[in-house]
Design an enzyme around this catalytic site. Structure first.
Site, PDB file in Angstrom:
ATOM      1  N   ALA A  14      54.892 -32.088-120.469  1.00  0.00           N
ATOM      2  CA  ALA A  14      54.969 -33.255-121.346  1.00  0.00           C
ATOM      3  C   ALA A  14      54.242 -34.468-120.757  1.00  0.00           C
ATOM      4  CB  ALA A  14      56.429 -33.615-121.630  1.00  0.00           C
ATOM      5  N   CYS A  15      53.769 -34.370-119.529  1.00  0.00           N
ATOM      6  CA  CYS A  15      53.141 -35.487-118.825  1.00  0.00           C
ATOM      7  C   CYS A  15      51.626 -35.331-118.820  1.00  0.00           C
ATOM      8  CB  CYS A  15      53.669 -35.523-117.385  1.00  0.00           C
ATOM      9  SG  CYS A  15      52.778 -36.641-116.298  1.00  0.00           S
ATOM     10  N   GLY A  16      50.912 -36.344-119.329  1.00  0.00           N
ATOM     11  CA  GLY A  16      49.456 -36.313-119.364  1.00  0.00           C
ATOM     12  C   GLY A  16      48.834 -36.204-117.983  1.00  0.00           C
TER      13      GLY A  16
END
Length: 144
Positions: A14-16
């Site tokens: 979920a983390c860019g």
């Protein structure tokens, strides 16, 4: 036959920043061991080793912009490193990411291009982050 370098990434899909780091590893032709640390958190010994090997303090690996940080009042100086590690194990979202481990070192890859310092193989092609920022040019050189 050459053996593929061993690379581990403690990843949050979920983390860019985590996604960009994983893509940079793959852009070097390496398929890392992907550890989704929110699903499979490290053991206490593994977390301590990651922190020590990264050369960072426990507080530097602690994620501050998440609810448990505020709810537990983790900015209070009375929290010892051991208690902070216990909080990170109880609430893995408190572990900053992505942490990457290679034979060349362990790094908290924020920003994602920090991973280039510890990858054992060069980048294979041009690379831009999800936001369009070019990290590797068409000649395979790092853009500073």
């Amino acid at each position: 036959m050459d053996q593929m370098p061993k690379v581990q990434i403690y990843h949050n899909p979920a983390c860019g920043t985590s996604r960009n780091t994983l893509a940079l590893i793959r852009n070097a032709g390496i398929e890392p061991e992907v550890i989704e640390y929110l699903v499979t958190p490290p053991s206490k010994d593994q977390l301590i080793k990651l922190i020590q090997d990264s050369g960072l303090s426990v507080r530097e690996v602690l994620r501050k912009n998440v609810d448990p940080y505020t709810e537990l009042n983790l900015d209070d100086a009375s929290w010892t490193d051991e208690k902070l590690i216990d909080a990170m194990l109880e609430h893995p979202i408190l572990i900053n990411r992505p942490l990457v481990v290679t034979d060349l070192g362990t790094r908290l890859c924020r920003p994602s291009e920090v991973v280039l310092d510890i990858l054992p193989l060069p980048q294979l092609k041009a690379f831009a982050k999800e936001d369009g920022e070019v990290i590797i040019d068409e000649q395979g050189n790092r853009v500073k």
